[in-house]
Write a protein that holds these residues in place. Structure first.
Motif: not given
Length: 293
Positions: A286, A288-289
């Motif tokens: 999450y 990284n997103r």
């Protein structure tokens, strides 16, 4: 159409929360009822003598909201003070005096701060005779662990010593010494906790914290138990323990268990039901997103 889908998703989430809460409530009521009827609980399933609030025999330390978000209420008077991890205080009366004191010598304090996940100085809480008179002789200070989880009460007597995981210390009597324990090369490289752990000795009462619930295992002489390194909380310092592969090299790698710690009795070891590494692995995708990766 999309609004209907969103509403259905929210309704399903709310239903899940309600069902989980209802099941947890009934399970807790059943456990409390069995304890009241004197039904013995399985060894290792409960780390402390009570299920809701845990109080030491002297009445000084009271663990409230035991479980996911435990906090500790400490009652002090002019003759009985305590110390706590820095930043642990939630609330206290204005009559309570706060001071910071370095624990141990300079070398011990630096090792504990830089390598063992604790502080160089600890917060000391006290109250004067005049301040206590305004509070009917006793003042309460509320402190909390850094991570959501349970809290463990231990009473140290002369000759007792415990080795604890990094950043597990919450508070204690001022007579309890908070030092460091240097592990072996193999334990430091493969144990997952580094080369320095916390070591508690002296005489007095001690509160430790965990991430998740706490389980207790009392090992008899010669009895062994394997515990994942990330789930360790505390154990008797005189217990034999070693770091090893969970199984064969192939099974250890493919199962994700890797290295574990083997304890050999006699002694007591406490472990936690969750690990911070597991939490980080779940949250990493999450982050990284959000970062656009």
């Amino acid at each position: 159409f999309f609004f209907c889908l969103e509403g259905t998703s929210l309704l399903a989430s709310a239903s899940t929360v309600i069902v989980s809460w209802w099941c947890h409530l009934h399970q807790l009521q059943g456990t409390t009822k069995m304890a009241a009827q004197g039904v013995p609980m399985s060894q290792g399933s409960v780390a402390l003598p009570e299920f809701l609030n845990v109080q030491d025999p002297s009445g000084k330390y009271l663990i409230k909201h035991q479980g996911s978000f435990a906090v500790v209420e400490v009652k002090i008077n002019p003759k009985d003070t305590f110390k706590a991890e820095t930043g642990a205080m939630i609330t206290m009366p204005k009559e309570v005096d706060l001071s910071a004191t370095m624990e141990g010598n300079c070398c011990t304090a630096c090792c504990r701060c830089c390598f063992a996940g604790s502080a160089c100085c600890y917060s000391h809480y006290s109250i004067s005779e005049e301040g206590a008179a305004k509070r009917n002789g006793v003042a309460d200070v509320l402190v909390s662990p850094k991570l959501p989880g349970d809290a463990l009460f231990l009473e140290l007597k002369s000759g007792d010593s415990w080795i604890c995981q990094r950043a597990s210390y919450v508070c204690s009597d001022v007579q309890v010494n908070v030092g460091t324990h240097c592990t072996t090369c193999a334990q430091g490289c493969c144990g997952g906790e580094g080369f320095f752990l916390l070591k508690m000795d002296g005489e007095g009462r001690l509160i430790l914290s965990s991430y998740g619930s706490i389980l207790r295992y009392d090992l008899k002489a010669g009895e062994s138990r394997i515990i994942d390194n990330g789930n360790l909380v505390a154990w008797n310092a005189n217990m034999g323990f070693s770091v090893q592969l969970a199984s064969t090299c192939w099974n250890s790698l493919t199962s994700g268990e890797g290295f574990v710690t083997k304890f050999t009795g006699p002694g007591t070891v406490y472990c936690q039901t969750r690990t911070t590494q597991g939490l980080a692995e779940v949250l990493l995708p999450y982050f990284n997103r959000i970062g656009g990766k």
